[in-house]
Design a protein around this motif. Structure first.
Motif, PDB file in Angstrom:
ATOM      1  N   GLY A 114       0.842  -1.194   0.000  1.00 14.48           N
ATOM      2  CA  GLY A 114       0.000   0.000   0.000  1.00 14.48           C
ATOM      3  C   GLY A 114       0.870   1.235   0.000  1.00 14.48           C
ATOM      4  N   LYS A 115       0.737   2.051   1.029  1.00  9.29           N
ATOM      5  CA  LYS A 115       1.585   3.246   1.118  1.00  9.29           C
ATOM      6  C   LYS A 115       2.756   3.052   2.081  1.00  9.29           C
ATOM      7  N   HIS A 116       2.951   1.830   2.564  1.00  9.29           N
ATOM      8  CA  HIS A 116       4.031   1.535   3.497  1.00  9.29           C
ATOM      9  C   HIS A 116       5.197   0.874   2.771  1.00  9.29           C
ATOM     10  N   ARG A 117       6.404   1.322   3.060  1.00  8.50           N
ATOM     11  CA  ARG A 117       7.608   0.736   2.477  1.00  8.50           C
ATOM     12  C   ARG A 117       8.339  -0.045   3.555  1.00  8.50           C
ATOM     13  N   MET A 118       8.666  -1.311   3.219  1.00 12.04           N
ATOM     14  CA  MET A 118       9.342  -2.203   4.154  1.00 12.04           C
ATOM     15  C   MET A 118      10.701  -2.608   3.577  1.00 12.04           C
ATOM     16  N   VAL A 119      11.714  -2.665   4.428  1.00  6.35           N
ATOM     17  CA  VAL A 119      13.026  -3.158   4.013  1.00  6.35           C
ATOM     18  C   VAL A 119      12.970  -4.677   4.062  1.00  6.35           C
ATOM     19  N   ASN A 120      13.344  -5.312   2.958  1.00 12.25           N
ATOM     20  CA  ASN A 120      13.361  -6.768   2.873  1.00 12.25           C
ATOM     21  C   ASN A 120      14.694  -7.246   3.449  1.00 12.25           C
ATOM     22  N   VAL A 121      14.693  -7.508   4.747  1.00 12.82           N
ATOM     23  CA  VAL A 121      15.920  -7.868   5.455  1.00 12.82           C
ATOM     24  C   VAL A 121      16.475  -9.195   4.950  1.00 12.82           C
ATOM     25  N   ALA A 122      15.611 -10.140   4.636  1.00 11.87           N
ATOM     26  CA  ALA A 122      16.074 -11.449   4.133  1.00 11.87           C
ATOM     27  C   ALA A 122      16.828 -11.273   2.815  1.00 11.87           C
ATOM     28  N   ALA A 123      16.302 -10.448   1.909  1.00  9.78           N
ATOM     29  CA  ALA A 123      16.981 -10.201   0.633  1.00  9.78           C
ATOM     30  C   ALA A 123      18.295  -9.455   0.861  1.00  9.78           C
ATOM     31  N   LEU A 124      18.326  -8.541   1.816  1.00 12.65           N
ATOM     32  CA  LEU A 124      19.557  -7.815   2.123  1.00 12.65           C
ATOM     33  C   LEU A 124      20.635  -8.764   2.633  1.00 12.65           C
ATOM     34  N   ILE A 125      20.252  -9.693   3.505  1.00 10.63           N
ATOM     35  CA  ILE A 125      21.206 -10.679   4.022  1.00 10.63           C
ATOM     36  C   ILE A 125      21.745 -11.540   2.889  1.00 10.63           C
ATOM     37  N   ASP A 126      20.865 -11.966   1.980  1.00  6.66           N
ATOM     38  CA  ASP A 126      21.307 -12.763   0.826  1.00  6.66           C
ATOM     39  C   ASP A 126      22.299 -11.973  -0.029  1.00  6.66           C
ATOM     40  N   GLN A 127      22.011 -10.684  -0.264  1.00  2.00           N
ATOM     41  CA  GLN A 127      22.929  -9.845  -1.050  1.00  2.00           C
ATOM     42  C   GLN A 127      24.276  -9.719  -0.364  1.00  2.00           C
ATOM     43  N   LEU A 128      24.271  -9.555   0.943  1.00  2.00           N
ATOM     44  CA  LEU A 128      25.530  -9.434   1.676  1.00  2.00           C
ATOM     45  C   LEU A 128      26.337 -10.722   1.610  1.00  2.00           C
ATOM     46  N   LYS A 129      25.661 -11.859   1.692  1.00  2.00           N
ATOM     47  CA  LYS A 129      26.360 -13.148   1.607  1.00  2.00           C
ATOM     48  C   LYS A 129      26.978 -13.353   0.230  1.00  2.00           C
ATOM     49  N   GLU A 130      26.317 -12.856  -0.803  1.00  2.00           N
ATOM     50  CA  GLU A 130      26.818 -13.016  -2.161  1.00  2.00           C
ATOM     51  C   GLU A 130      27.818 -11.940  -2.546  1.00  2.00           C
ATOM     52  N   GLY A 131      28.000 -10.960  -1.689  1.00  2.00           N
ATOM     53  CA  GLY A 131      28.966  -9.896  -1.965  1.00  2.00           C
ATOM     54  C   GLY A 131      28.480  -8.874  -2.963  1.00  2.00           C
ATOM     55  N   GLU A 132      27.164  -8.741  -3.122  1.00  2.00           N
ATOM     56  CA  GLU A 132      26.613  -7.793  -4.089  1.00  2.00           C
ATOM     57  C   GLU A 132      26.550  -6.376  -3.539  1.00  2.00           C
ATOM     58  N   VAL A 133      26.681  -6.212  -2.242  1.00  2.00           N
ATOM     59  CA  VAL A 133      26.535  -4.887  -1.642  1.00  2.00           C
ATOM     60  C   VAL A 133      27.882  -4.324  -1.298  1.00  2.00           C
TER      61      VAL A 133
END
Length: 51
Positions: free
Chosen positions: A32-51
């Motif tokens: 809706g009008k709320h924005r949520m940080v997808n923490v699970a996706a962020l953790i996956d990106q960090l593990k893969e070295g994309e960030v």
């Protein structure tokens, strides 16, 4: 996690986190009008070295 709560959790200013979101640095989901940080996706990106 709500983006404002994420900012508090990582001890960053809300304006900084909002900028990260606007620049696409953080994976987010919009409910809706709320924005949520997808923490699970962020953790996956960090593990893969994309960030």
């Amino acid at each position: 996690m709500p983006w404002r709560e994420f900012a508090d959790w990582c001890r960053a200013e809300q304006g900084v986190v909002q900028g990260w979101i606007e620049r696409g640095y953080l994976p987010t989901i919009k409910f809706g009008k709320h924005r949520m940080v997808n923490v699970a996706a962020l953790i996956d990106q960090l593990k893969e070295g994309e960030v």
